[in-house]
Design an enzyme around this catalytic site. Structure first.
Site, mmCIF file in Angstrom:
data_model
loop_
_atom_site.group_PDB
_atom_site.id
_atom_site.type_symbol
_atom_site.label_atom_id
_atom_site.label_comp_id
_atom_site.label_asym_id
_atom_site.label_seq_id
_atom_site.Cartn_x
_atom_site.Cartn_y
_atom_site.Cartn_z
ATOM 1 N N GLN A 1 -3.016 43.137 15.296
ATOM 2 C CA GLN A 1 -3.974 44.222 15.069
ATOM 3 C C GLN A 1 -3.928 44.628 13.603
ATOM 4 O O GLN A 1 -3.296 45.619 13.242
ATOM 5 C CB GLN A 1 -3.613 45.401 15.974
ATOM 6 C CG GLN A 1 -4.576 46.548 15.920
ATOM 7 C CD GLN A 1 -5.895 46.235 16.576
ATOM 8 O OE1 GLN A 1 -5.935 45.726 17.677
ATOM 9 N NE2 GLN A 1 -6.980 46.526 15.886
ATOM 10 N N PHE A 2 -4.609 43.864 12.737
ATOM 11 C CA PHE A 2 -4.536 44.153 11.302
ATOM 12 C C PHE A 2 -5.108 45.515 10.960
ATOM 13 O O PHE A 2 -4.782 46.100 9.930
ATOM 14 C CB PHE A 2 -5.210 43.049 10.484
ATOM 15 C CG PHE A 2 -6.693 43.200 10.321
ATOM 16 C CD1 PHE A 2 -7.216 43.850 9.210
ATOM 17 C CD2 PHE A 2 -7.569 42.712 11.278
ATOM 18 C CE1 PHE A 2 -8.591 44.005 9.054
ATOM 19 C CE2 PHE A 2 -8.925 42.851 11.131
ATOM 20 C CZ PHE A 2 -9.443 43.505 10.017
ATOM 21 N N THR A 3 -5.946 46.088 11.825
ATOM 22 C CA THR A 3 -6.541 47.385 11.509
ATOM 23 C C THR A 3 -5.524 48.526 11.544
ATOM 24 O O THR A 3 -5.826 49.636 11.084
ATOM 25 C CB THR A 3 -7.734 47.716 12.435
ATOM 26 O OG1 THR A 3 -7.286 47.737 13.787
ATOM 27 C CG2 THR A 3 -8.854 46.700 12.255
#
Length: 145
Positions: A78-80
């Site tokens: 989940q790079f966000t």
């Protein structure tokens, strides 16, 4: 590294119409590698996740770990979670690790969690995924190192 831990009764992740990972009861874990993170940090975060006492004991207090309850985990990249919202209305993601490093550390995290005896399933790094879960409690904990 950063992780968002959600105590769940069940969770699943799909790519398109195909379910690629499930868990429950246990943890739904969203993981993000940040600029400058290392393999040692991924391993340390996995150990903390396995030992964090966020499951109820017989008295109803959060006093048991994922290891104690013999729970399983669904790990999704989940790079966000690296979002910088300090300026303007559009988040920036430059604090996230580059994709190659992000994938490597995501894999290290999941493998190190599994090496501790936890059943681990995972999402697909970089894919457009749909996550469904039933949050238990609800209990959602932010962990970072």
């Amino acid at each position: 590294m950063r992780a968002l831990l959600q105590r769940v009764t069940q969770a699943k992740v799909s790519v398109g119409s195909t379910v690629i990972g499930t868990t429950g009861p246990g943890l739904m874990i969203l993981v993000c590698a940040m600029q400058g993170d290392s393999k040692a940090q991924a391993e340390k975060l996995a150990e903390k996740t396995a030992k964090l006492r966020i499951f109820k004991d017989d008295a109803g207090k959060m006093n048991r770990s994922l290891l104690d309850v013999e729970g399983s985990a669904l790990v999704v990249s989940q790079f966000t979670l690296a979002a910088d919202t300090s300026g303007g209305n559009r988040p920036g993601f430059s604090n996230a690790a580059p994709p190659e490093l992000g994938e490597q550390l995501y894999t290290v995290f999941a493998e190190h969690l599994a090496a501790q005896g936890i059943a681990v399933e995972a999402g697909q790094f970089g894919a457009d995924m749909a996550v469904e879960l039933v949050n238990d409690g609800p209990v959602t904990i932010w962990v970072e190192n």
